[in-house]
Design a protein around this motif. Structure first.
Motif, PDB file in Angstrom:
ATOM      1  N   GLN A   1      -5.602  -5.438 -10.005  1.00  0.00           N
ATOM      2  CA  GLN A   1      -6.682  -4.964  -9.150  1.00  0.00           C
ATOM      3  C   GLN A   1      -6.215  -4.842  -7.693  1.00  0.00           C
ATOM      4  O   GLN A   1      -6.551  -3.871  -7.012  1.00  0.00           O
ATOM      5  CB  GLN A   1      -7.865  -5.928  -9.258  1.00  0.00           C
ATOM      6  CG  GLN A   1      -9.157  -5.420  -8.687  1.00  0.00           C
ATOM      7  CD  GLN A   1     -10.294  -6.375  -8.991  1.00  0.00           C
ATOM      8  OE1 GLN A   1     -10.129  -7.587  -8.949  1.00  0.00           O
ATOM      9  NE2 GLN A   1     -11.446  -5.818  -9.295  1.00  0.00           N
ATOM     10  N   ALA A   2      -5.433  -5.812  -7.229  1.00  0.00           N
ATOM     11  CA  ALA A   2      -4.908  -5.763  -5.859  1.00  0.00           C
ATOM     12  C   ALA A   2      -3.976  -4.563  -5.675  1.00  0.00           C
ATOM     13  O   ALA A   2      -4.030  -3.879  -4.645  1.00  0.00           O
ATOM     14  CB  ALA A   2      -4.179  -7.061  -5.528  1.00  0.00           C
ATOM     15  N   ILE A   3      -3.156  -4.291  -6.670  1.00  0.00           N
ATOM     16  CA  ILE A   3      -2.246  -3.138  -6.613  1.00  0.00           C
ATOM     17  C   ILE A   3      -3.055  -1.843  -6.586  1.00  0.00           C
ATOM     18  O   ILE A   3      -2.802  -0.953  -5.765  1.00  0.00           O
ATOM     19  CB  ILE A   3      -1.261  -3.153  -7.803  1.00  0.00           C
ATOM     20  CG1 ILE A   3      -0.288  -4.330  -7.648  1.00  0.00           C
ATOM     21  CG2 ILE A   3      -0.510  -1.826  -7.923  1.00  0.00           C
ATOM     22  CD1 ILE A   3       0.512  -4.641  -8.889  1.00  0.00           C
ATOM     23  N   ASP A   4      -4.055  -1.750  -7.458  1.00  0.00           N
ATOM     24  CA  ASP A   4      -4.889  -0.545  -7.508  1.00  0.00           C
ATOM     25  C   ASP A   4      -5.624  -0.324  -6.185  1.00  0.00           C
ATOM     26  O   ASP A   4      -5.738   0.809  -5.710  1.00  0.00           O
ATOM     27  CB  ASP A   4      -5.889  -0.637  -8.655  1.00  0.00           C
ATOM     28  CG  ASP A   4      -5.214  -0.617 -10.021  1.00  0.00           C
ATOM     29  OD1 ASP A   4      -4.038  -0.204 -10.109  1.00  0.00           O
ATOM     30  OD2 ASP A   4      -5.873  -1.030 -11.001  1.00  0.00           O
ATOM     31  N   ALA A   5      -6.115  -1.407  -5.583  1.00  0.00           N
ATOM     32  CA  ALA A   5      -6.825  -1.294  -4.311  1.00  0.00           C
ATOM     33  C   ALA A   5      -5.896  -0.784  -3.214  1.00  0.00           C
ATOM     34  O   ALA A   5      -6.283   0.072  -2.408  1.00  0.00           O
ATOM     35  CB  ALA A   5      -7.433  -2.642  -3.923  1.00  0.00           C
ATOM     36  N   LYS A   6      -4.683  -1.291  -3.189  1.00  0.00           N
ATOM     37  CA  LYS A   6      -3.715  -0.844  -2.184  1.00  0.00           C
ATOM     38  C   LYS A   6      -3.336   0.616  -2.422  1.00  0.00           C
ATOM     39  O   LYS A   6      -3.215   1.392  -1.476  1.00  0.00           O
ATOM     40  CB  LYS A   6      -2.468  -1.745  -2.217  1.00  0.00           C
ATOM     41  CG  LYS A   6      -1.437  -1.416  -1.183  1.00  0.00           C
ATOM     42  CD  LYS A   6      -1.923  -1.695   0.225  1.00  0.00           C
ATOM     43  CE  LYS A   6      -0.807  -1.477   1.232  1.00  0.00           C
ATOM     44  NZ  LYS A   6      -1.178  -1.880   2.565  1.00  0.00           N
ATOM     45  N   LEU A   7      -3.159   0.999  -3.676  1.00  0.00           N
ATOM     46  CA  LEU A   7      -2.817   2.385  -3.991  1.00  0.00           C
ATOM     47  C   LEU A   7      -3.949   3.337  -3.592  1.00  0.00           C
ATOM     48  O   LEU A   7      -3.699   4.485  -3.215  1.00  0.00           O
ATOM     49  CB  LEU A   7      -2.482   2.544  -5.469  1.00  0.00           C
ATOM     50  CG  LEU A   7      -1.150   1.950  -5.923  1.00  0.00           C
ATOM     51  CD1 LEU A   7      -1.028   2.005  -7.438  1.00  0.00           C
ATOM     52  CD2 LEU A   7       0.014   2.667  -5.258  1.00  0.00           C
TER      53      LEU A   7
END
Length: 78
Positions: free
Chosen positions: A26-32
């Motif tokens: 989720q953190a990766i998706d939010a940053k992307l």
């Protein structure tokens, strides 16, 4: 008694760690979603590591999943 408490604590900690994979994804998706400035090469690596992390999580290989997701986060600067 102490051994039992220690063993129980370790079991709880490892279970909590295993269920952290979705939070990392989720953190990766939010940053992307913020469209970070990445080279094409790094963007491809992040996508590959994110997918690999999810596949490993689904396979029950949480340690490997966290390692792949950690590499993706490092490339993203998070």
């Amino acid at each position: 008694m102490r051994t039992l408490i220690l063993a129980l604590g370790l079991a709880i900690t490892s279970t909590a760690w295993a269920h952290n994979c979705p939070n990392e994804m989720q953190a990766i998706d939010a940053k992307l979603a913020t469209k970070p400035q990445l080279s094409k090469e790094n963007a491809d690596k992040v996508a590959k590591l994110r997918a690999e992390g999810e596949a490993l999580h689904k396979a029950g290989k949480h340690t490997e999943s966290m390692a792949a997701l950690g590499q993706a986060k490092k490339l993203l600067g998070i």
